[in-house]
Design an enzyme around this catalytic site. Sequence first.
Site, short mmCIF file in Angstrom:
data_model
loop_
_atom_site.label_atom_id
_atom_site.label_comp_id
_atom_site.label_asym_id
_atom_site.label_seq_id
_atom_site.Cartn_x
_atom_site.Cartn_y
_atom_site.Cartn_z
N LYS A 1 0.84 -1.20 0.00
CA LYS A 1 0.00 0.00 0.00
C LYS A 1 0.87 1.25 0.00
CE LYS A 1 -3.75 -2.47 2.21
NZ LYS A 1 -4.37 -2.91 3.48
N GLN B 1 -4.88 -1.60 9.68
CA GLN B 1 -4.64 -2.92 9.09
C GLN B 1 -5.17 -4.00 10.04
OE1 GLN B 1 -3.31 -3.51 5.93
NE2 GLN B 1 -3.94 -5.61 6.36
N ASP C 1 -11.32 2.16 3.76
CA ASP C 1 -11.51 0.72 3.60
C ASP C 1 -13.00 0.39 3.44
OD1 ASP C 1 -9.47 -1.09 3.42
OD2 ASP C 1 -9.10 -1.22 5.58
#
Length: 281
Positions: free
Chosen positions: A52, A96, A119
Amino acid sequence: MGEIINGKELAEKLQAEIAIEVAELAKEGLVPGLVVLLVGDNPASQVYVRNKEIAANKIGLHSTVERYPADLTEEALLAEIDRYNKDENFHGILVQLPLPKQIDEEKVLLAIDPKKDVDGFHPMNLGKLFAGDPEMIPCTPYGIMKMFEAYNIALEGKHAVVIGRSNIVGKPMGQLLLMENATVTMTHSKTKNLPAVAREADILVVAIGRGHFVTKEFIKPGAVVIDVGMNRDEAGKLIGDVKFDEVAPLTSYITPVPKGVGPMTITMLMKQTVEAAKRQR
Ligand code: NAP
């Protein structure tokens, strides 16, 4: 043999387009910012976060990775999220997953400002998606929809079968297909006669997390097969949920692993960070 959907190539093309948009925005004084919060040292998470970071830098985003020790308290993580919620230099915040067990994942997802939830996992954003008015969409199913679009794969009236019902892949996938007027069947570990149900599918999306689970018995000739799975075989090699070699000859389109869904997920994360920045301006 079905046409292989080249997720890597499509991701590179879309990322180049996003980079152009980012350069335009920078001229107007807006640099989209993404912060990734990583707790502990899960090896898979390290790899995802690194990828990422590379993509964000390549596209020209302002990006930071915060790495915290595995014994970080929930309170401390919530304080960090609060800090980034208020920081105008960051338009996207990603925590994460998975988190260490002393931290309640649901509490953490709820703490992220929904406007910065790139997300798309916040209940507010999932709610909007399921009400048919999405703002932030979970990146994996969003990337799969972009694949259908890029390869001109029609969805309306098609029978789509989704295997797996997680909140981050299976369920939002079903909803996105429904919004494009597919007829959707959701399946899971308690589904009876799964190969027979899957064999009804014009579009089969597999997101279960079991290497080579889907064999030719699951496939209707001419089906489109999307493999979300990322598993390691005994030799440590990355493999999908679909037994590619025996399934591919039956399909009209199929995604490989690697170079299929994975690169698209990261790309949609970049796209949503840019969209979030424009909305927050
Ligand atoms: P998850 O939360 O573990 O969910 C797995 C789902 O599969 C569950 O709904 C489960 O059913 C179902 N399932 C498990 N075994 C099954 C079986 N034998 N038959 C039918 N259904 C079964 O997983 P996830 O987060 O959705 O991820 C799925 C896979 O995609 C993993 O390999 C993950 O690494 C990968 N992934 C890839 C990307 C990417 O960017 N490429 C992104 C996210 C995830 P129940 O609900 O009944 O338990």
